[in-house]
Design a protein around this motif. Structure first.
Motif, mmCIF file in Angstrom:
data_model
loop_
_atom_site.group_PDB
_atom_site.id
_atom_site.type_symbol
_atom_site.label_atom_id
_atom_site.label_comp_id
_atom_site.label_asym_id
_atom_site.label_seq_id
_atom_site.Cartn_x
_atom_site.Cartn_y
_atom_site.Cartn_z
ATOM 1 N N ASP A 154 5.302 -3.385 3.841
ATOM 2 C CA ASP A 154 5.756 -4.502 3.004
ATOM 3 C C ASP A 154 7.041 -4.132 2.258
ATOM 4 O O ASP A 154 7.121 -3.047 1.679
ATOM 5 N N GLY A 201 0.792 -1.232 0.000
ATOM 6 C CA GLY A 201 0.000 0.000 0.000
ATOM 7 C C GLY A 201 0.828 1.289 0.000
ATOM 8 O O GLY A 201 0.465 2.262 -0.661
ATOM 9 N N HIS A 251 -1.904 -1.228 7.188
ATOM 10 C CA HIS A 251 -2.006 -2.112 8.357
ATOM 11 C C HIS A 251 -0.653 -2.745 8.664
ATOM 12 O O HIS A 251 -0.435 -3.291 9.730
ATOM 13 N N ASP A 252 0.264 -2.625 7.700
ATOM 14 C CA ASP A 252 1.608 -3.153 7.893
ATOM 15 C C ASP A 252 2.543 -2.404 6.943
ATOM 16 O O ASP A 252 2.103 -1.499 6.240
HETATM 17 MN MN MN Z 1 0.576 -3.790 3.354
#
Ligand code: MN
Ligand code: CTP
Ligand code: MN
Ligand code: MN
Length: 371
Positions: A207, A195, A204-205
């Motif tokens: 990457d 994202g 949400h995290d």
């Molecule tokens: Mn992500």
């Protein structure tokens, strides 16, 4: 200048990979409704319905204008009767009764809460709901519930990882990893994906893709990193999955299938420079860190472009890339490779641009992949 006929509208493709979708969503009132409907159908295990709502949301996200009347949706793909009636209801009442009903539904609310825990999917959430559990506290207090390692970490760091990650956090993690991989080799490459690569302000995290110019050298990279994080005292959770990559294998048709590169799902302790309340039992201790979810994947350099294309997302964009490849080009695409079923051959690519080219698609920039 020749004027276009009054009826001519630009055609919108049924495939997200043939649309440019920025984060500037002009139809949020509609897409929010469809996302609730999609999620509720996901909980009910109605895959077809769920996908239909997600596709509709995705089409509307790509429009550069706000829908005003039913005339505006004429000729748009993926908007069947059921979808149309939702849009119509929102035109009239600014809201959809079915969506309101779902949002008030205790089961929906509970499954949403349970699946917000890292490691808890719809199946587990449903099981807990059937046991009569309604709160996270109740789950933790239930004696015959066995949590796996992932879920344990999910509960332990729930406060932090249920909140969204900011771009600044993502950059701090990037710096941390960059510093750490320099000990592995000076030519290790690190790329932000997911994202944040699509330009999102929150996620949400975080990457990342990591790779080394020398093929094969990337294999031990993630374990090296995990070990370093452990020694630094910042590894809160780690799920490492080793490579099962086989170059001979045809690309998987199923989008849901995991890719085969070495990867890890981590929770790291990120120094924040400010004091926050402690986690769980240590509520009273203040701390200057927060837990953050980080995903790392380490493809060999010659697979980099496929991995990057696959991990950048969005999920809907990826689904449609593969569907387009299969249906329109008789090709199989996944995170590892592109295979031409007519030529019976793998098609190689070093960059994302080359993959779009091989698929006969116009290049879509990462920030236009927010389908
Ligand atoms: Mn992500
Ligand atoms: N992905 C994948 N294989 C996995 C996990 C993720 O290919 N085992 C891909 C997904 O298809 C997605 C991308 O990695 O395109 C990022 O996934 P995720 O972090 O879940 O979503 P984001 O788009 O980054 O959204 P968020 O901001 O919520 O993290
Ligand atoms: Mn998300
Ligand atoms: Mn991720």
């Amino acid at each position: 200048k020749t004027a276009l006929p009054a009826t001519s509208k630009p055609t919108v493709s049924q495939y997200a990979c043939q649309r440019r979708t920025t984060l500037d969503n002009q139809n949020k009132i509609f897409t929010d409704a469809f996302e609730v409907l999609a999620e509720s159908n996901e909980f009910l295990d109605s895959r077809g319905q769920c996908l239909a709502f997600r596709r509709a949301a995705s089409v509307l996200k790509s429009l550069q204008f706000t829908l005003r009347s039913l005339d505006d949706i004429e000729g748009l793909p993926c908007l069947g009767e059921q979808i149309k009636s939702v849009i119509e209801e929102i035109f009239e009442f600014r809201t959809c009764s079915k969506v309101e009903e779902i949002l008030r539904d205790e089961k929906y609310q509970t499954l949403k809460l349970f699946t917000s825990v890292f490691g808890v999917g719809p199946k587990t959430a449903e099981k807990w709901y059937r046991k009569g559990l309604r709160t996270l506290k109740a789950v933790l207090a239930e004696p015959d519930i066995h949590l796996n390692k992932m879920q344990e970490a999910g509960f332990l760091y729930y406060e932090d990882i249920s909140k969204s990650v900011s771009k600044a956090d993502a950059q701090a993690v990037e710096t941390l990893i960059k510093d750490t991989i320099s000990y592995y080799s000076s030519d290790t490459k690190l790329f932000l994906t997911g994202g944040f690569r699509r330009g999102k302000e929150h996620g949400h995290d975080v990457d990342f893709i990591l790779t080394t110019p020398e093929i094969g050298k990337e294999q031990a990279l993630l374990l090296f990193l995990i070990d370093k994080f452990k020694n630094l005292g910042i590894l809160l959770y780690s799920d490492f999955q080793e490579s099962t990559f086989d170059i001979q294998k045809l690309p998987s048709c199923k989008f849901e299938a995991m890719d085969h590169f070495p990867k890890c799902f981590l929770i790291l302790k990120l120094k924040t420079g400010e004091q926050t309340a402690g986690v769980q039992q240590n509520q009273n201790d203040s701390r200057d860190w927060k837990a953050i979810r980080v995903d790392l994947v380490a493809p060999p350099a010659d697979r980099y472009a496929f991995a990057m294309l696959g991990w950048t997302g969005s999920t809907q964009f990826e689904r449609d890339l593969r569907r387009y490849a299969r249906k329109e080009r008789r090709m199989l695409l996944d995170n590892h490779a592109l295979y031409d079923k007519t030529k019976h051959a793998f098609l190689e690519a070093q960059t994302e641009e080359e993959i779009f080219d091989l698929l006969g698609l116009e290049y879509i920039e990462p920030w236009q992949r927010n389908a």
